[in-house]
Design a protein around this motif. Sequence first.
Motif, PDB file in Angstrom:
ATOM      1  N   TRP A  67       7.128  16.222  -1.125  1.00  0.00           N
ATOM      2  CA  TRP A  67       6.897  15.236  -1.697  1.00  0.00           C
ATOM      3  C   TRP A  67       6.543  14.096  -0.385  1.00  0.00           C
ATOM      4  CZ3 TRP A  67       6.194  13.413  -6.576  1.00  0.00           C
ATOM      5  CH2 TRP A  67       6.020  13.497  -7.575  1.00  0.00           C
ATOM      6  N   SER A  68       5.615  13.485  -0.380  1.00  0.00           N
ATOM      7  CA  SER A  68       6.059  12.410   1.064  1.00  0.00           C
ATOM      8  C   SER A  68       5.301  11.206   0.756  1.00  0.00           C
ATOM      9  CB  SER A  68       4.649  12.603   2.596  1.00  0.00           C
ATOM     10  OG  SER A  68       3.308  13.043   1.551  1.00  0.00           O
ATOM     11  N   THR A  69       5.574  10.104   0.820  1.00  0.00           N
ATOM     12  CA  THR A  69       5.449   8.382   1.002  1.00  0.00           C
ATOM     13  C   THR A  69       5.007   7.832   2.741  1.00  0.00           C
ATOM     14  OG1 THR A  69       7.754   8.499  -0.350  1.00  0.00           O
ATOM     15  CG2 THR A  69       7.200   6.551   0.195  1.00  0.00           C
ATOM     16  N   ARG A  70       3.802   6.791   1.807  1.00  0.00           N
ATOM     17  CA  ARG A  70       3.455   6.429   3.281  1.00  0.00           C
ATOM     18  C   ARG A  70       3.018   4.765   2.457  1.00  0.00           C
ATOM     19  NH1 ARG A  70      -0.809  10.609   3.625  1.00  0.00           N
ATOM     20  NH2 ARG A  70       0.061  12.303   4.525  1.00  0.00           N
ATOM     21  N   ARG A 128      -1.628  12.337  -5.149  1.00  0.00           N
ATOM     22  CA  ARG A 128      -1.761  10.880  -5.129  1.00  0.00           C
ATOM     23  C   ARG A 128      -1.156  10.635  -6.372  1.00  0.00           C
ATOM     24  NH1 ARG A 128      -4.338   7.316  -0.419  1.00  0.00           N
ATOM     25  NH2 ARG A 128      -2.729   8.962   0.384  1.00  0.00           N
ATOM     26  N   VAL A 129       0.474  10.742  -6.090  1.00  0.00           N
ATOM     27  CA  VAL A 129       0.675  10.155  -7.655  1.00  0.00           C
ATOM     28  C   VAL A 129       1.031   8.789  -7.971  1.00  0.00           C
ATOM     29  CG1 VAL A 129       2.851  10.449  -9.227  1.00  0.00           C
ATOM     30  CG2 VAL A 129       1.696  12.526  -7.800  1.00  0.00           C
ATOM     31  N   VAL A 130       1.380   7.987  -6.312  1.00  0.00           N
ATOM     32  CA  VAL A 130       0.787   6.772  -6.752  1.00  0.00           C
ATOM     33  C   VAL A 130       0.369   6.510  -5.218  1.00  0.00           C
ATOM     34  CG1 VAL A 130       2.686   4.381  -5.849  1.00  0.00           C
ATOM     35  CG2 VAL A 130       4.158   6.882  -6.587  1.00  0.00           C
ATOM     36  N   ASP A 131      -0.933   5.574  -5.962  1.00  0.00           N
ATOM     37  CA  ASP A 131      -1.773   5.201  -5.283  1.00  0.00           C
ATOM     38  C   ASP A 131      -1.542   3.479  -4.817  1.00  0.00           C
ATOM     39  OD1 ASP A 131      -3.829   5.455  -2.991  1.00  0.00           O
ATOM     40  OD2 ASP A 131      -4.840   5.778  -4.966  1.00  0.00           O
ATOM     41  N   SER A 156      -1.216   5.086 -14.016  1.00  0.00           N
ATOM     42  CA  SER A 156      -2.270   6.300 -13.391  1.00  0.00           C
ATOM     43  C   SER A 156      -1.829   6.528 -11.944  1.00  0.00           C
ATOM     44  CB  SER A 156      -3.520   6.834 -13.776  1.00  0.00           C
ATOM     45  OG  SER A 156      -4.353   8.104 -13.386  1.00  0.00           O
ATOM     46  N   GLY A 157      -0.850   5.725 -11.386  1.00  0.00           N
ATOM     47  CA  GLY A 157       0.002   5.699  -9.816  1.00  0.00           C
ATOM     48  C   GLY A 157      -1.207   4.392  -9.444  1.00  0.00           C
ATOM     49  N   ARG A 158      -1.475   3.394 -10.627  1.00  0.00           N
ATOM     50  CA  ARG A 158      -1.436   2.684  -8.902  1.00  0.00           C
ATOM     51  C   ARG A 158      -1.604   0.680 -10.182  1.00  0.00           C
ATOM     52  NH1 ARG A 158      -6.201   2.009  -6.485  1.00  0.00           N
ATOM     53  NH2 ARG A 158      -7.070   4.197  -5.657  1.00  0.00           N
ATOM     54  N   VAL A 159      -1.700  -0.144  -9.063  1.00  0.00           N
ATOM     55  CA  VAL A 159      -1.089  -1.153 -10.368  1.00  0.00           C
ATOM     56  C   VAL A 159      -2.074  -1.864 -10.689  1.00  0.00           C
ATOM     57  CG1 VAL A 159      -0.289  -3.328  -9.312  1.00  0.00           C
ATOM     58  CG2 VAL A 159       1.001  -1.467  -8.394  1.00  0.00           C
ATOM     59  N   VAL A 160      -2.118  -2.124 -11.761  1.00  0.00           N
ATOM     60  CA  VAL A 160      -3.482  -2.986 -12.191  1.00  0.00           C
ATOM     61  C   VAL A 160      -3.522  -4.210 -12.639  1.00  0.00           C
ATOM     62  CG1 VAL A 160      -4.172   0.072 -13.342  1.00  0.00           C
ATOM     63  CG2 VAL A 160      -2.658  -2.469 -14.918  1.00  0.00           C
ATOM     64  N   GLU A 161      -2.573  -4.818 -12.910  1.00  0.00           N
ATOM     65  CA  GLU A 161      -2.673  -6.450 -12.573  1.00  0.00           C
ATOM     66  C   GLU A 161      -0.046  -6.862 -12.756  1.00  0.00           C
ATOM     67  OE1 GLU A 161      -3.474  -8.301 -16.136  1.00  0.00           O
ATOM     68  OE2 GLU A 161      -3.038 -10.140 -16.530  1.00  0.00           O
ATOM     69  N   SER A 183       0.920  -1.130  -0.154  1.00  0.00           N
ATOM     70  CA  SER A 183      -0.050  -0.004  -0.246  1.00  0.00           C
ATOM     71  C   SER A 183       0.880   1.458  -0.268  1.00  0.00           C
ATOM     72  CB  SER A 183      -1.063   0.160   1.186  1.00  0.00           C
ATOM     73  OG  SER A 183      -1.698  -1.099   0.855  1.00  0.00           O
ATOM     74  N   VAL A 184       2.085   1.295  -0.773  1.00  0.00           N
ATOM     75  CA  VAL A 184       2.751   2.095  -0.671  1.00  0.00           C
ATOM     76  C   VAL A 184       2.690   3.733  -1.622  1.00  0.00           C
ATOM     77  CG1 VAL A 184       5.315   3.569  -2.281  1.00  0.00           C
ATOM     78  CG2 VAL A 184       4.786   1.231  -0.866  1.00  0.00           C
ATOM     79  N   SER A 185       1.732   4.560  -1.616  1.00  0.00           N
ATOM     80  CA  SER A 185       1.169   5.595  -2.113  1.00  0.00           C
ATOM     81  C   SER A 185       2.005   7.143  -1.305  1.00  0.00           C
ATOM     82  CB  SER A 185       0.194   6.565  -1.388  1.00  0.00           C
ATOM     83  OG  SER A 185      -1.099   5.218  -1.429  1.00  0.00           O
ATOM     84  N   VAL A 186       2.119   8.081  -2.692  1.00  0.00           N
ATOM     85  CA  VAL A 186       3.034   9.100  -3.024  1.00  0.00           C
ATOM     86  C   VAL A 186       2.353  10.089  -2.812  1.00  0.00           C
ATOM     87  CG1 VAL A 186       5.595  10.077  -3.305  1.00  0.00           C
ATOM     88  CG2 VAL A 186       5.000   7.603  -3.851  1.00  0.00           C
ATOM     89  N   ASN A 187       2.745  11.436  -1.796  1.00  0.00           N
ATOM     90  CA  ASN A 187       1.585  12.220  -1.835  1.00  0.00           C
ATOM     91  C   ASN A 187       2.626  13.084  -2.819  1.00  0.00           C
ATOM     92  OD1 ASN A 187      -0.823  11.046  -2.364  1.00  0.00           O
ATOM     93  ND2 ASN A 187      -0.760  11.808   0.076  1.00  0.00           N
ATOM     94  N   PHE A 188       2.297  14.096  -3.503  1.00  0.00           N
ATOM     95  CA  PHE A 188       2.593  15.379  -3.909  1.00  0.00           C
ATOM     96  C   PHE A 188       1.577  16.343  -3.179  1.00  0.00           C
ATOM     97  CE2 PHE A 188       3.661  19.453  -6.681  1.00  0.00           C
ATOM     98  CZ  PHE A 188       5.298  19.206  -6.177  1.00  0.00           C
TER      99      PHE A 188
END
Lengths: 311, 333
Positions: free
Chosen positions: B64-67, B22-25, B231-236, B9-14
């Motif tokens: 930027w921040s990473t969760r 949410r650039v990575v979700d 778009s910042g998400r894992v689809v497969e 569940s790594v998310s990167v916010n700008f």
Amino acid sequence: MIRYLLIRLLDAVPTVLLVLTLVFIAMRILPGDPAISALGDMATAEQLQVFRDKMGLNDPLWQQYFSFLGKMLTLDFGKSLMNGREVVDLIAFNLPYTIELTLAAVFMGIFVGVPFGVWAATNPNRTPDAAMRGFSLIGYAVPDFYLGALLLITFSLNLGWFPINGGGEGLIDRLYHVFLPALTLAFIKAAFLGRLTRTALLEVLGKDYVRTARAKGAREPRVVYRHGLRNALLPITTGLGLSTLAALSGSVAVEMVFNRPGIGKLLISAIAERDYAVIQAGVTVFAMFVVAINLLMDLVYVLVDPRIRVK
Amino acid sequence: MSALLSLRSVSVNFGRGEKALRVVDGVSFDIDVGGTLGLVGESGSGKSVTSLAVLRLIPERLGWSTRGRIEFEGQNLLDLPADKMPEIRGRDIAMIFQEPMSSLNPVMTIGSQISEALFLHGWPNRAKRHARVVEMLRLVGIPDPEGRLGAYPHQFSGGMRQRVMIAMALACSPKLLIADEATTALDVTIQAQVLELMKKIRSDTGTAILMISHDLGVIADICDRVVVMYSGRVVEVADIRSLLQRPAHPYTRGLLESVPRKGQERERLYQVPGSVPMAGSVRQGCPFRARCSVAVDKCAVKMPPMFRFAEDQRAACWVSAEQSNAPVIEDLK
């Protein structure tokens, strides 16, 4: 590399010629008559004629030009019209003071400006950066003669910490005398270099190779100094050259304010007295200084940028 | 096999608060010890940001921040104090970047740049470093390594520079090599050589590789498993065979369709219609629905969770999941 330096050296030749030509033209179009200013208003027409013949002022212009070039290049500056002393001696006496002032200002400027700029660049949009902005604004805005007078009044007249005038005798005393004048020039230089360092370093720190340095495990100080600043040195070197030239022209005003010997002061008093031989020599020496600094900067470039070395 | 690196569940916010992008979700995937994982997606899908987040090279100062959790050998890197990260970068996890032309320091010799990586990770002895640098340059196939040590990056071609980058990244024998579009800027023949080199390195040294590329061909060449991002998400996420033979997500199918094939007669290559929405701009539903040919009403309402399509294949698509009766995966948090 040696080829590069030779090319640079050859490049300087036309510059020198051009400068000498400009000096020659400037001297001819200056208002006032050198013969009258040398002999005074009371001189007879005959006396003036004799003087002009003696100084070669009646020769055709091209002849005057080549004899001028020849004399300048062999450092034959003639005698001062005012006191009859050899101009070469006057220059030789005054030049070290100007060099020492410029060098002192350059070193002080670098030692304050560059670290300040690094500090600002590593803390963008925070207090150090704002302080840098304020400092550089003041540095850009305050004229050197005003700042010099301010420092002189405060630290020499009121507090008595520094000498009021003169150039000093012996190393320690000379350093003591040069401190305030150099500080005046260094303040402006530090403002300029600080701003430049901040901008250059900030740009470099965004480069891919800086990210590479971080990715291989370099810690921030190493990233900033070894990878960042080392690359930012290229624009900083250019700026240093420019600001050294600025310090050189600033030295004219500063030497007047602090009443210390130097080429600038010599030149100003020569202009006031229409001492053509000295003006001519002074301007030429200044111009040679500029050419020399540019050459020096080209040398520094080679040390700083390996890409130039190989080309 | 245990995971060397696992993202949960790594998310990167700008930016912060309401306006945060949410650039990575919610990205989750694993890389096994010695495994090779491909990360594919179009430009702007968050691949590079994800990889930078692993090394914590996201410029936090710029907002930027990473969760989430980024576990490397069981240790959550996001919990480490910032001054511990330099010990991991370069030694345990090394990275190769996209731009071989600009990723090397122009004013340092390549020898000293590789040597620096060693110096930073416990190689105080100069002579040993020198020997290692020569060994690495030889490994990546730079002719006359001894003679080239003192050369500057501008004296190398793009392919050679990328080899230098690889030599630098591998100098400390990292457990994981992240290659961010490492072959993209190279021409095709050089690209093939560099890929061969990476395969050789994987088999010789057992280094795990996270290969980031927008080019499925490159990924298929080198990776066992693939993560497709959109778009910042894992689809497969799937092993490479399943992905190539039975892609579950319509986006993956689109990507595969657009790969040129030998012997295929076509006027134009297939292209996925439309363009990638800016990462984080789709706040409701599936981000791919606007470009999806099979989208249904549900897609606009709710973001699909991950469904399991096979033992090693999961994808986030309502339609595909319904068609193949795939169960939702719950344990990926």
